[in-house]
Scaffold this active site. Structure first.
Site, PDB file in Angstrom:
ATOM      1  N   LYS A  52       0.838  -1.200   0.000  1.00 26.35           N
ATOM      2  CA  LYS A  52       0.000   0.000   0.000  1.00 26.35           C
ATOM      3  C   LYS A  52       0.875   1.254   0.000  1.00 26.35           C
ATOM      4  O   LYS A  52       0.619   2.200  -0.754  1.00 26.35           O
ATOM      5  CB  LYS A  52      -0.942  -0.004   1.218  1.00 26.35           C
ATOM      6  CG  LYS A  52      -2.079  -0.999   1.055  1.00 26.35           C
ATOM      7  CD  LYS A  52      -2.851  -1.256   2.344  1.00 26.35           C
ATOM      8  CE  LYS A  52      -3.864  -2.374   2.119  1.00 26.35           C
ATOM      9  NZ  LYS A  52      -4.545  -2.794   3.354  1.00 26.35           N
ATOM     10  N   GLN A  96      -4.466  -1.482   9.581  1.00 28.27           N
ATOM     11  CA  GLN A  96      -4.432  -2.828   9.005  1.00 28.27           C
ATOM     12  C   GLN A  96      -5.041  -3.836   9.988  1.00 28.27           C
ATOM     13  O   GLN A  96      -4.649  -3.904  11.139  1.00 28.27           O
ATOM     14  CB  GLN A  96      -2.972  -3.198   8.677  1.00 28.27           C
ATOM     15  CG  GLN A  96      -2.798  -4.514   7.949  1.00 28.27           C
ATOM     16  CD  GLN A  96      -3.434  -4.512   6.553  1.00 28.27           C
ATOM     17  OE1 GLN A  96      -3.282  -3.572   5.788  1.00 28.27           O
ATOM     18  NE2 GLN A  96      -4.176  -5.562   6.248  1.00 28.27           N
ATOM     19  N   ASP A 119     -10.955   3.195   4.146  1.00 30.88           N
ATOM     20  CA  ASP A 119     -11.276   1.768   4.049  1.00 30.88           C
ATOM     21  C   ASP A 119     -12.794   1.557   3.976  1.00 30.88           C
ATOM     22  O   ASP A 119     -13.261   0.489   3.626  1.00 30.88           O
ATOM     23  CB  ASP A 119     -10.734   1.030   5.292  1.00 30.88           C
ATOM     24  CG  ASP A 119      -9.600   0.092   4.942  1.00 30.88           C
ATOM     25  OD1 ASP A 119      -9.437  -0.223   3.748  1.00 30.88           O
ATOM     26  OD2 ASP A 119      -8.892  -0.333   5.876  1.00 30.88           O
TER      27      ASP A 119
END
Ligand code: NDP
Length: 282
Positions: A52, A96, A119
């Site tokens: 990422k 994460q 997200d």
């Protein structure tokens, strides 16, 4: 034989146009910024985070990575989120998952400002998706819909069968398909007649996490098959679909790897650019 929906190629096309957009924003004094927070040393999570950060760099997004020790308390993690929420260089925050045991994931997600929740997991964004308001859409489902769009086949009136009902893939992708005017069936581990359900699908979206459980005999001739699953078998990545069998029946199919995976990161970049634009009222 099915046409492959090439996630890598579509991703690089989208990333190229995002790169230009970022250049333009930078020339106007605005650089999109993403903060990625990882707790503990799970090797798979570390790989995702590295990818990422690299993808951000490649298109000119400013990125910060915080690698926090697994012994961090929930309170300390929430403080870090607060700090990032008020950092004007940061437009998107990604924590994460999974987080180590003892940390309440939902509490951490809810602490992220909904405007920085690239997200799309915050309850406000989940609610907005459900009622059709503009928020942030989770990256994998957004990528799936984009891939289907690029086949040129309209989803309107089609029967979409989603296998999996998680909050990060199955449920949101079902809502997005509904917004595209598809007729949607959601299957899960308690579904009685999975075989018959999948066989009725014009579009199959498999998001289960069970290697090759969707076999060729479950696929209707000409169906579009989207394989979200990522499973490691004997050191190799395989999807939830038996690719060799399914490609004989499908009109379009996504490979694993090189299908949905690259699209997920691309949608994260897109959300981060979008977050920066919204902050600046563009
Ligand atoms: P979850 O484990 O959260 O959800 C799996 C879903 O599959 C559940 O709804 C479960 O049903 C259902 N399920 C399990 N067994 C069966 C079965 N035998 N028949 C029908 N349904 C079943 O997984 P995720 O949604 O997080 O991920 C799904 C897959 O997608 C994984 O392989 C994951 O690695 C991959 N993934 C890939 C991404 C990418 O970027 N390509 C991103 C995110 C995930 P129930 O609810 O009843 O338990």
């Amino acid at each position: 034989m099915a046409t492959i929906i090439d996630g890598k190629r579509i991703s690089s096309e989208i990333r190229e146009s995002l790169r230009k957009e970022v250049e333009l924003l930078k020339s106007q004094g605005m650089q999109p910024g993403l903060a990625v927070v990882i707790v503990g040393e799970d090797p798979a999570s570390q790989t995702y985070v590295r990818n990422k950060a690299k993808a951000c760099e490649d298109i000119g997004i400013y990125s910060e990575k915080y690698e926090l020790d697994a012994s961090i308390t929930q309170h300390q993690l929430l403080e870090k989120i607060d700090e990032l929420n008020s950092d004007s260089r940061i437009h998107g925050i990604l924590v994460q998952l999974p987080l180590p045991k003892g940390i309440d994931e939902q509490a951490v997600i809810e602490r992220i400002s909904a405007e920085k929740d690239v997200d799309g997991f915050h309850i406000l964004n989940a609610g907005k998706l459900l009622v059709g308001q503009k928020g942030f859409v989770p990256c994998t489902p957004a990528g799936v819909i984009e891939m289907i769009r690029r086949t040129g086949v309209s989803m309107a009136g089609k029967h979409v069968v989603v296998i999996g009902r998680s909050n990060i893939v199955g449920k949101p992708v079902s809502i997005l398909a509904l917004q595209e005017n598809a007729t949607v069936t959601i299957c899960h581990s308690k579904t009685n007649n999975l075989h018959e359900m999948v066989k009725m699908a014009d579009i199959v979206i498999a998001a289960v996490g069970r290697p090759q459980m969707i076999t060729g005999d479950m696929i209707k001739d000409g169906a579009i098959v989207i394989d979200v699953g990522i499973n490691r078998v004997d050191g190799k990545l395989v999807g939830d679909v038996n690719y060799k069998e399914a490609e004989e029946k499908a009109s379009f199919i996504t490979p694993v790897p090189g299908g949905v995976g690259p699209m997920t990161i691309t949608m994260l970049l897109q959300n981060t650019v979008e977050a920066c634009k919204r902050t600046n009222n563009i």
